[in-house]
Design a protein around this motif. Structure first.
Motif, PDB file in Angstrom:
ATOM      1  N   ASN A 135      -8.649  -2.684  -1.171  1.00 20.74           N
ATOM      2  CA  ASN A 135      -9.683  -3.706  -1.317  1.00 20.74           C
ATOM      3  C   ASN A 135      -9.637  -4.395  -2.674  1.00 20.74           C
ATOM      4  OD1 ASN A 135     -10.626  -3.453   1.231  1.00 20.74           O
ATOM      5  ND2 ASN A 135     -12.338  -2.090   0.694  1.00 20.74           N
ATOM      6  N   SER A 136      -9.459  -3.595  -3.752  1.00 18.10           N
ATOM      7  CA  SER A 136      -9.441  -4.233  -5.070  1.00 18.10           C
ATOM      8  C   SER A 136      -8.202  -5.114  -5.227  1.00 18.10           C
ATOM      9  CB  SER A 136      -9.551  -3.204  -6.195  1.00 18.10           C
ATOM     10  OG  SER A 136      -8.572  -2.203  -6.066  1.00 18.10           O
ATOM     11  N   ALA A 137      -7.114  -4.788  -4.534  1.00 16.77           N
ATOM     12  CA  ALA A 137      -5.933  -5.663  -4.560  1.00 16.77           C
ATOM     13  C   ALA A 137      -6.195  -6.944  -3.764  1.00 16.77           C
ATOM     14  CB  ALA A 137      -4.722  -4.920  -4.013  1.00 16.77           C
ATOM     15  N   ASP A 195       0.853  -1.187   0.000  1.00 13.36           N
ATOM     16  CA  ASP A 195       0.000   0.000   0.000  1.00 13.36           C
ATOM     17  C   ASP A 195       0.895   1.245   0.000  1.00 13.36           C
ATOM     18  OD1 ASP A 195      -1.716   2.059   0.447  1.00 13.36           O
ATOM     19  OD2 ASP A 195      -2.572   1.262   2.310  1.00 13.36           O
ATOM     20  N   CYS A 206      -0.781  -0.937  -4.607  1.00 16.90           N
ATOM     21  CA  CYS A 206      -2.046  -0.204  -4.692  1.00 16.90           C
ATOM     22  C   CYS A 206      -1.933   1.222  -4.153  1.00 16.90           C
ATOM     23  CB  CYS A 206      -3.152  -0.967  -3.966  1.00 16.90           C
ATOM     24  SG  CYS A 206      -2.892  -1.142  -2.222  1.00 16.90           S
ATOM     25  N   THR A 207      -2.915   2.026  -4.512  1.00 19.56           N
ATOM     26  CA  THR A 207      -3.118   3.416  -4.085  1.00 19.56           C
ATOM     27  C   THR A 207      -1.885   4.323  -4.277  1.00 19.56           C
ATOM     28  OG1 THR A 207      -2.657   2.795  -1.778  1.00 19.56           O
ATOM     29  CG2 THR A 207      -4.949   2.866  -2.433  1.00 19.56           C
ATOM     30  N   GLU A 233      -8.912  -8.447  -3.297  1.00 18.22           N
ATOM     31  CA  GLU A 233      -9.799  -9.347  -4.045  1.00 18.22           C
ATOM     32  C   GLU A 233      -9.049 -10.241  -5.031  1.00 18.22           C
ATOM     33  OE1 GLU A 233     -12.699  -6.866  -5.932  1.00 18.22           O
ATOM     34  OE2 GLU A 233     -13.574  -6.250  -4.016  1.00 18.22           O
ATOM     35  N   GLN A 234      -7.850  -9.810  -5.414  1.00 21.58           N
ATOM     36  CA  GLN A 234      -7.067 -10.587  -6.393  1.00 21.58           C
ATOM     37  C   GLN A 234      -6.325 -11.757  -5.763  1.00 21.58           C
ATOM     38  OE1 GLN A 234      -7.288  -9.774  -9.652  1.00 21.58           O
ATOM     39  NE2 GLN A 234      -8.685  -8.152  -8.996  1.00 21.58           N
ATOM     40  N   TYR A 237      -3.205  -1.541  -8.405  1.00 24.19           N
ATOM     41  CA  TYR A 237      -4.648  -1.406  -8.166  1.00 24.19           C
ATOM     42  C   TYR A 237      -4.971  -0.061  -7.527  1.00 24.19           C
ATOM     43  CZ  TYR A 237      -4.729  -6.268  -9.437  1.00 24.19           C
ATOM     44  OH  TYR A 237      -4.581  -7.430 -10.144  1.00 24.19           O
ATOM     45  N   GLU A 238      -6.216   0.367  -7.713  1.00 22.49           N
ATOM     46  CA  GLU A 238      -6.645   1.676  -7.229  1.00 22.49           C
ATOM     47  C   GLU A 238      -6.847   1.712  -5.715  1.00 22.49           C
ATOM     48  OE1 GLU A 238      -7.065   4.593  -8.908  1.00 22.49           O
ATOM     49  OE2 GLU A 238      -6.126   3.553 -10.591  1.00 22.49           O
ATOM     50  N   SER A 239      -7.225   0.562  -5.135  1.00 24.68           N
ATOM     51  CA  SER A 239      -7.484   0.562  -3.697  1.00 24.68           C
ATOM     52  C   SER A 239      -6.963  -0.730  -3.072  1.00 24.68           C
ATOM     53  CB  SER A 239      -8.998   0.653  -3.447  1.00 24.68           C
ATOM     54  OG  SER A 239      -9.622  -0.536  -3.880  1.00 24.68           O
TER      55      SER A 239
END
Lengths: 138, 110
Positions: B104-106, B46, B78-79, B108-109, B100-102
Motif C-alpha cells: 500500500n505505501s508503495a 512485491d 516492497c515488503t 501511494e507513491q 517500501y514497507e508495504s
C-alpha cells in the motif's frame, strides 16, 4: 567431510547450493546464516560456470568440512583457467542508477559473507576456501 | 521462483516468490522486459515471499530499473524479508531503488 562433483554448468546450481545448504543445516547453522552461505557459494559457482572452461565442458567439486570452532569450511575446486577472484577490486557501491555497473557484486558478496576466504592454484586446480562461522563476525 | 502479475489502477504489482538466483533471475528480467515492451511503465515489485536473492537477481533489477528510467517509468520494491533486505543494503542497492514497507505505501507513491 562430504563432497560432491558435478559438471560446471548453471543447470547444476540448485543441486550444488543445496548440498552446501544441507551441510550447513546439519552443522547447526541458523536459517539466516545459511542464506548468507548460499549467497557466497552461488557467487563463487556462477563465476566458475561462466569463466573456468571457455573451451568445453569441465567439472567442479565442492567439499564441506565442519570445524572444531563452530565453523564450516567449504572448498570449491575446478581445473579450468587460472582465476583468482580475490584479485578483482570491489564494485563502486556509491554509484547512482545511471553509473552503476552490473558486474563485480558477486565477489563482493563472497568476501562480505565469509569469515575467511582464500584462493590458491595447486596442481592445475583453482581452489577457493571459505570459512563460515555460525555467527558472522562484524 | 514464481511471478504473479496484477494490474491495480495505475500500477502493475508483480509478486515474486521463492528464490531469485542465477537460474531464475533471467526469467524475471524477460517477463518485466516484455511488460515494458507492452507499454507498462510503473511497477511495484512485491518481494514479501522472496526468500533469497543473489547478484544475478540484483543485476536483473538494475537492468529493469535502467530500462524504466529511460522511459520515465518507475520501479518500486516492497515488503522485503530481512535476509533479502540485507543484500540490498550491503550492496548499496537500497539507495538505487526505493524500498517500501508495504504494498500500500508503495502504491501511494505511484
Amino acid at each position: 567431510m562430504s563432497k560432491i562433483k558435478l559438471p560446471a554448468t548453471i543447470g547444476h546450481l540448485e543441486r550444488l547450493v543445496g548440498f552446501v545448504s544441507d551441510c550447513a543445516k546439519n552443522t547447526g547453522f541458523s536459517d539466516n546464516r545459511i542464506r548468507e552461505i548460499e549467497l557466497a557459494t552461488e557467487e563463487a559457482l556462477v563465476n566458475i560456470f561462466n569463466y573456468a572452461y571457455p573451451d568445453g565442458p569441465g567439472d567442479l567439486e565442492v567439499s564441506c568440512t565442519p570445524q572444531q570452532n563452530a565453523s564450516l569450511k567449504i572448498e570449491i575446486m575446478d581445473n579450468g583457467m587460472p582465476f583468482d577472484p580475490l584479485s578483482l577490486p570491489d564494485p563502486d557501491l556509491q554509484a547512482d542508477i545511471s553509473e552503476r555497473k552490473v558486474g563485480g557484486l558477486g565477489i563482493f558478496f563472497m568476501r562480505k559473507m565469509a569469515d575467511e576466504l582464500q584462493y590458491r592454484r595447486e596442481k592445475g586446480c583453482n581452489i577457493l576456501t571459505f570459512i563460515f562461522l555460525m555467527k558472522k563476525a562484524d | 521462483m514464481e511471478i504473479i502479475y496484477n494490474k491495480t489502477g495505475k500500477a502493475s504489482v508483480v509478486s515474486v516468490s521463492g528464490r531469485m538466483d542465477g537460474v531464475s533471475a533471467p526469467e524475471f528480467e524477460e517477463k518485466l522486459s516484455a511488460w515494458i515492451a507492452e507499454g507498462e511503465t510503473s511497477f511495484i515489485i512485491d518481494f514479501g515471499s522472496l526468500d533469497y536473492i543473489s547478484s544475478a537477481g540484483l543485476r536483473s533489477i538494475l537492468v529493469t530499473a535502467k530500462k524504466l528510467k529511460a522511459k520515465n517509468g518507475r520501479l518500486l520494491l516492497c515488503t522485503l524479508k530481512d535476509t533479502v533486505k540485507e543484500v540490498f543494503e550491503i550492496s548499496g542497492f537500497s539507495s538505487i531503488v526505493p524500498i517500501y514497507e508495504s504494498v500500500n505505501s508503495a502504491v501511494e507513491q505511484i
